[in-house]
Design a protein around this motif. Structure first.
Motif, PDB file in Angstrom:
ATOM      1  N   HIS A   1       0.834  -1.200   0.000  1.00  0.00           N
ATOM      2  CA  HIS A   1       0.000   0.000   0.000  1.00  0.00           C
ATOM      3  C   HIS A   1       0.868   1.250   0.000  1.00  0.00           C
ATOM      4  N   SER A   2       1.882   1.259   0.854  1.00  0.00           N
ATOM      5  CA  SER A   2       2.752   2.420   0.959  1.00  0.00           C
ATOM      6  C   SER A   2       3.459   2.716  -0.362  1.00  0.00           C
ATOM      7  N   LEU A   3       4.061   1.685  -0.948  1.00  0.00           N
ATOM      8  CA  LEU A   3       4.816   1.880  -2.185  1.00  0.00           C
ATOM      9  C   LEU A   3       3.906   2.261  -3.347  1.00  0.00           C
ATOM     10  N   TYR A   4       2.754   1.618  -3.424  1.00  0.00           N
ATOM     11  CA  TYR A   4       1.844   1.834  -4.549  1.00  0.00           C
ATOM     12  C   TYR A   4       1.392   3.284  -4.611  1.00  0.00           C
ATOM     13  N   TRP A   5       1.049   3.847  -3.471  1.00  0.00           N
ATOM     14  CA  TRP A   5       0.546   5.220  -3.487  1.00  0.00           C
ATOM     15  C   TRP A   5       1.669   6.245  -3.536  1.00  0.00           C
ATOM     16  N   LYS A   6       2.867   5.861  -3.186  1.00  0.00           N
ATOM     17  CA  LYS A   6       3.995   6.776  -3.339  1.00  0.00           C
ATOM     18  C   LYS A   6       4.341   6.999  -4.802  1.00  0.00           C
ATOM     19  N   ILE A   7       4.042   6.028  -5.670  1.00  0.00           N
ATOM     20  CA  ILE A   7       4.392   6.178  -7.088  1.00  0.00           C
ATOM     21  C   ILE A   7       3.193   6.640  -7.919  1.00  0.00           C
ATOM     22  N   ARG A   8       2.087   6.990  -7.280  1.00  0.00           N
ATOM     23  CA  ARG A   8       0.852   7.255  -8.019  1.00  0.00           C
ATOM     24  C   ARG A   8       1.011   8.346  -9.079  1.00  0.00           C
ATOM     25  N   ASN A   9       1.822   9.368  -8.813  1.00  0.00           N
ATOM     26  CA  ASN A   9       1.957  10.452  -9.776  1.00  0.00           C
ATOM     27  C   ASN A   9       2.749  10.052 -11.018  1.00  0.00           C
ATOM     28  N   SER A  10       3.421   8.914 -10.941  1.00  0.00           N
ATOM     29  CA  SER A  10       4.091   8.378 -12.140  1.00  0.00           C
ATOM     30  C   SER A  10       3.106   7.641 -13.034  1.00  0.00           C
ATOM     31  N   GLY A  11       1.938   7.308 -12.485  1.00  0.00           N
ATOM     32  CA  GLY A  11       0.918   6.601 -13.258  1.00  0.00           C
ATOM     33  C   GLY A  11       0.964   5.111 -13.004  1.00  0.00           C
ATOM     34  N   PHE A  12      -0.200   4.492 -13.031  1.00  0.00           N
ATOM     35  CA  PHE A  12      -0.288   3.077 -12.690  1.00  0.00           C
ATOM     36  C   PHE A  12       0.036   2.154 -13.865  1.00  0.00           C
ATOM     37  N   GLN A  13       0.411   2.741 -14.993  1.00  0.00           N
ATOM     38  CA  GLN A  13       0.950   1.972 -16.123  1.00  0.00           C
ATOM     39  C   GLN A  13       2.464   2.168 -16.233  1.00  0.00           C
ATOM     40  N   SER A  14       3.051   2.851 -15.293  1.00  0.00           N
ATOM     41  CA  SER A  14       4.451   3.263 -15.409  1.00  0.00           C
ATOM     42  C   SER A  14       5.425   2.160 -15.030  1.00  0.00           C
ATOM     43  N   GLY A  15       6.678   2.405 -15.360  1.00  0.00           N
ATOM     44  CA  GLY A  15       7.732   1.495 -14.932  1.00  0.00           C
ATOM     45  C   GLY A  15       7.819   1.397 -13.426  1.00  0.00           C
ATOM     46  N   GLN A  16       7.553   2.495 -12.729  1.00  0.00           N
ATOM     47  CA  GLN A  16       7.598   2.454 -11.276  1.00  0.00           C
ATOM     48  C   GLN A  16       6.465   1.590 -10.706  1.00  0.00           C
ATOM     49  N   ALA A  17       5.314   1.578 -11.352  1.00  0.00           N
ATOM     50  CA  ALA A  17       4.229   0.693 -10.917  1.00  0.00           C
ATOM     51  C   ALA A  17       4.659  -0.762 -11.047  1.00  0.00           C
ATOM     52  N   VAL A  18       5.362  -1.086 -12.127  1.00  0.00           N
ATOM     53  CA  VAL A  18       5.859  -2.445 -12.312  1.00  0.00           C
ATOM     54  C   VAL A  18       6.902  -2.780 -11.254  1.00  0.00           C
ATOM     55  N   GLU A  19       7.701  -1.798 -10.855  1.00  0.00           N
ATOM     56  CA  GLU A  19       8.688  -2.033  -9.802  1.00  0.00           C
ATOM     57  C   GLU A  19       8.013  -2.365  -8.470  1.00  0.00           C
ATOM     58  N   VAL A  20       6.855  -1.758  -8.209  1.00  0.00           N
ATOM     59  CA  VAL A  20       6.089  -2.137  -7.016  1.00  0.00           C
ATOM     60  C   VAL A  20       5.687  -3.611  -7.120  1.00  0.00           C
ATOM     61  N   GLY A  21       5.301  -4.031  -8.328  1.00  0.00           N
ATOM     62  CA  GLY A  21       4.986  -5.445  -8.541  1.00  0.00           C
ATOM     63  C   GLY A  21       6.192  -6.338  -8.307  1.00  0.00           C
ATOM     64  N   SER A  22       7.376  -5.861  -8.636  1.00  0.00           N
ATOM     65  CA  SER A  22       8.591  -6.642  -8.383  1.00  0.00           C
ATOM     66  C   SER A  22       8.837  -6.803  -6.886  1.00  0.00           C
ATOM     67  N   VAL A  23       8.597  -5.745  -6.112  1.00  0.00           N
ATOM     68  CA  VAL A  23       8.718  -5.856  -4.657  1.00  0.00           C
ATOM     69  C   VAL A  23       7.691  -6.838  -4.118  1.00  0.00           C
ATOM     70  N   ASP A  24       6.475  -6.764  -4.635  1.00  0.00           N
ATOM     71  CA  ASP A  24       5.415  -7.701  -4.250  1.00  0.00           C
ATOM     72  C   ASP A  24       5.892  -9.141  -4.456  1.00  0.00           C
ATOM     73  N   PHE A  25       6.424  -9.407  -5.638  1.00  0.00           N
ATOM     74  CA  PHE A  25       6.939 -10.739  -5.966  1.00  0.00           C
ATOM     75  C   PHE A  25       8.005 -11.173  -4.966  1.00  0.00           C
ATOM     76  N   MET A  26       8.946 -10.286  -4.667  1.00  0.00           N
ATOM     77  CA  MET A  26      10.048 -10.659  -3.781  1.00  0.00           C
ATOM     78  C   MET A  26       9.581 -10.863  -2.340  1.00  0.00           C
ATOM     79  N   MET A  27       8.578 -10.115  -1.917  1.00  0.00           N
ATOM     80  CA  MET A  27       8.034 -10.350  -0.581  1.00  0.00           C
ATOM     81  C   MET A  27       7.356 -11.717  -0.501  1.00  0.00           C
ATOM     82  N   LEU A  28       6.660 -12.116  -1.556  1.00  0.00           N
ATOM     83  CA  LEU A  28       6.060 -13.454  -1.577  1.00  0.00           C
ATOM     84  C   LEU A  28       7.140 -14.533  -1.531  1.00  0.00           C
ATOM     85  N   ASP A  29       8.239 -14.301  -2.225  1.00  0.00           N
ATOM     86  CA  ASP A  29       9.382 -15.216  -2.180  1.00  0.00           C
ATOM     87  C   ASP A  29       9.874 -15.357  -0.738  1.00  0.00           C
TER      88      ASP A  29
END
Length: 380
Positions: free
Chosen positions: A85-113
């Protein structure tokens, strides 16, 4: 649906980034809009450690080190969803289709790992999978291949046990449909009527040209036509369907969040295709899978096959992952714990906690593709 509501606290204690030199592909690859090129997309990989000593491993680009690591190595301790939640809304001004949004997904993946390692389970079992295999179709078929090379590859895919094959269309910057249809005719004749054939235009055409291609391709009974027009042209998709395009159409790999797939269904998309490495939330893969089931459309998932296979264990036999051989296979040669392929399926080991598939840093270094290794710690 399995709940991704984990309360375990995570504090990131160290990161190691391995920067790669370009990894060449055996053959240059090109799609209908000129994508891919001569090298694998992987720029590097990261090892991310938590306070228990668990170590997530994932391929990320250099921008991740610059933009995301400073947000992680803060000394803060939060739950999985608090971090997301924290990371997702911190990057909101970059847009939810942005590379930074995908980086939040990468953190999500690594936390699941990390959480799967803590639980002592392979990631697919941790997420609730009851089987250790993922159904797959096989794609490739660069625009650069000759007709003979294309047919040879598609026949080989079938001989390997894959029931659906896919190749690229959009020859001559989308203007040479005669070549595309000739190649489709040759592949259909070579593989027979019992094998599914899909083609991917990579958003090459406008609505009128996409409809023209679909009419020409109709006699060859495509399993689906992938991204014939711009992936965000929602009303164009609706118009294409209203014109009566004579085969299922597929979209999804360009979208980063599940909301877009709701609109795809409303506009008439028949086949939803999220891609593991491009999502801003990993649980969106399951949400989109369930959305497809609810609305009676088909589902498949793209991404690096050796990693995506573990998530494919969460899907049924008609919900497949893509094995894009021209990119995935060369990268897999520099990976550890790559799932076995057999009879159109990936067989995943279930005895290695976390995400087993990871880059083989030692081999990359030995062969000269490891440019640097940098260690990062939280700011004091």
């Amino acid at each position: 649906m399995f709940s991704f509501d984990f309360e375990d606290k995570i504090r990131f204690t160290k990161a190691v980034y391995y920067n790669f030199r370009p990894i060449p592909l055996p053959k240059p690859f090109k799609d209908g809009t000129g994508g891919m090129g001569k090298y694998a997309p992987e720029q590097g990989c990261i090892e991310l450690y938590d306070q228990t000593g668990a170590c997530a491993h994932y391929t990320v680009g250099r921008s991740f080190v610059k933009d995301m690591l400073p947000r992680l190595l803060t000394g803060e301790e939060m739950s999985y969803n608090q971090w997301r939640h924290s990371l997702y809304w911190k990057i909101r001004n970059s847009g939810f289709q942005s590379g930074q949004a995908v980086e939040v997904g990468s953190v999500d993946f690594m936390m699941l790992d990390i959480l799967a390692q803590r639980a002592g389970k392979t990631i697919h079992r941790f997420l609730g999978a009851e089987k250790d295999w993922a159904a797959a179709y096989k794609g490739g078929g660069s625009i650069l291949l000759s007709d003979e090379e294309l047919v040879e590859d598609m026949v080989r895919y079938v001989e390997e046990g894959f029931k659906t094959v896919k190749f690229k269309v959009g020859s001559g910057e989308g203007k040479d449909m005669e070549r595309d249809i000739r190649r489709l005719e040759k592949v259909r004749k070579a593989v027979g009527d019992q094998i599914g054939i899909a083609v991917d235009a990579n958003q090459r055409w406008d609505v009128e040209d996409a409809y023209k291609f679909a009419q020409l391709a109709a006699p060859y009974h495509l399993e689906w036509l992938e991204e014939p027009i711009h992936s965000h042209d929602m009303n164009g998709i609706k118009r294409l369907k209203e014109m009566g395009v004579p085969m299922p159409i597929a979209f999804g790999e360009s979208m980063r969040i599940s909301y877009a797939y709701e609109t795809y269904i409303e506009k008439g998309v028949d086949h939803l295709q999220p891609s593991l490495g491009r999502m801003s939330r990993i649980d969106d893969l399951i949400r989109i899978r369930d959305m497809a089931r609810e609305h009676g459309v088909t589902f498949s998932s793209g991404g690096r096959a050796a990693v995506n296979a573990y998530f494919g264990c969460l899907y049924n036999e008609n919900e497949r992952i893509e094995y894009h051989e021209p990119i995935s296979r060369p990268v897999a040669e520099y990976m550890l714990n790559v799932p076995e392929t057999k009879d159109g399926k990936f067989i995943c080991p279930a005895d290695i906690p976390g995400m087993p598939a990871r880059m083989n840093v030692e081999k990359l270094e030995k062969e000269g593709y490891l440019e640097s290794r940098t260690i990062y710690y939280p700011d004091k």
